[in-house]
Design an enzyme around this catalytic site. Structure first.
Site, PDB file in Angstrom:
ATOM      1  N   THR A  46      29.296  13.174 -55.585  1.00 33.25           N
ATOM      2  CA  THR A  46      28.481  12.186 -56.313  1.00 33.25           C
ATOM      3  C   THR A  46      29.050  10.785 -56.143  1.00 33.25           C
ATOM      4  O   THR A  46      28.304   9.812 -55.980  1.00 33.25           O
ATOM      5  CB  THR A  46      28.393  12.552 -57.811  1.00 33.25           C
ATOM      6  OG1 THR A  46      27.799  13.845 -57.925  1.00 33.25           O
ATOM      7  CG2 THR A  46      27.559  11.546 -58.584  1.00 33.25           C
ATOM      8  N   CYS A  47      30.360  10.676 -56.158  1.00 35.33           N
ATOM      9  CA  CYS A  47      30.994   9.360 -56.002  1.00 35.33           C
ATOM     10  C   CYS A  47      30.645   8.750 -54.650  1.00 35.33           C
ATOM     11  O   CYS A  47      30.403   7.541 -54.544  1.00 35.33           O
ATOM     12  CB  CYS A  47      32.509   9.491 -56.136  1.00 35.33           C
ATOM     13  SG  CYS A  47      33.055  10.213 -57.696  1.00 35.33           S
TER      14      CYS A  47
END
Length: 165
Positions: A46-47
């Site tokens: 996600t980052c």
């Protein structure tokens, strides 16, 4: 937090100094209106696919809305953060800050144990806007690990609704 402790140290992989070179946060944040967001880890799904790319793509808009600089904090070493930043073309848009010892993350109360996911001690996902005196204008946490409330779009909305004094 209402204010960030100016004596905490982080490593700025952009400053050209050795990776062990500690930089006091007051030398980085003071005198500027700063957007600071934290991620659980560099190169994590996600980052890498949403959180950091959102701030990179909206950097010009965020700065036009009143931020002088955008910082990404992660409990990673400076070498990893430098490589991650280069992979996402952050130059001139987002400054990467390695909090390898978790001094900033811990002082903010954002240190979490992600050992069950094989990651060890990491930062919760958060975003904050600091004024020129390092006073916190807003502080948003995504305790679930999702990035929605701390996304670049949300920070931009805050900045547009709350122009610098």
């Amino acid at each position: 937090p209402s204010k960030v402790d100016p004596t905490l140290n982080v490593s700025d992989p952009e400053d050209g100094a050795p990776a062990t070179h500690a930089v006091r946060v007051d030398s980085i944040f003071s005198g500027k209106r700063c957007v600071v967001f934290a991620v659980p880890g560099a190169f994590t799904p996600t980052c890498s696919s949403k959180h950091l790319p959102g701030f990179v793509s909206l950097a010009d808009d965020i700065k036009a809305a009143g931020a002088d600089e955008i910082f990404c904090v992660s409990v990673n070493d400076p070498f990893v953060l430098r490589a991650w930043g280069e992979a996402h073309n952050v130059a001139g848009k987002v400054t990467m800050l390695a909090d390898g010892g978790a001094s900033l993350t811990g002082a903010l109360g954002m240190l979490v144990d992600r050992s069950s996911n094989g990651m060890g001690m990491r930062s919760q996902r958060y975003a904050m806007v600091l004024d020129k005196t390092m006073k916190c204008e807003t502080f948003v946490v995504d305790p679930s690990g999702a990035f929605g409330d701390t996304a670049a779009e949300k920070v931009l909305e805050f900045l547009r609704a709350n122009p610098a004094a």
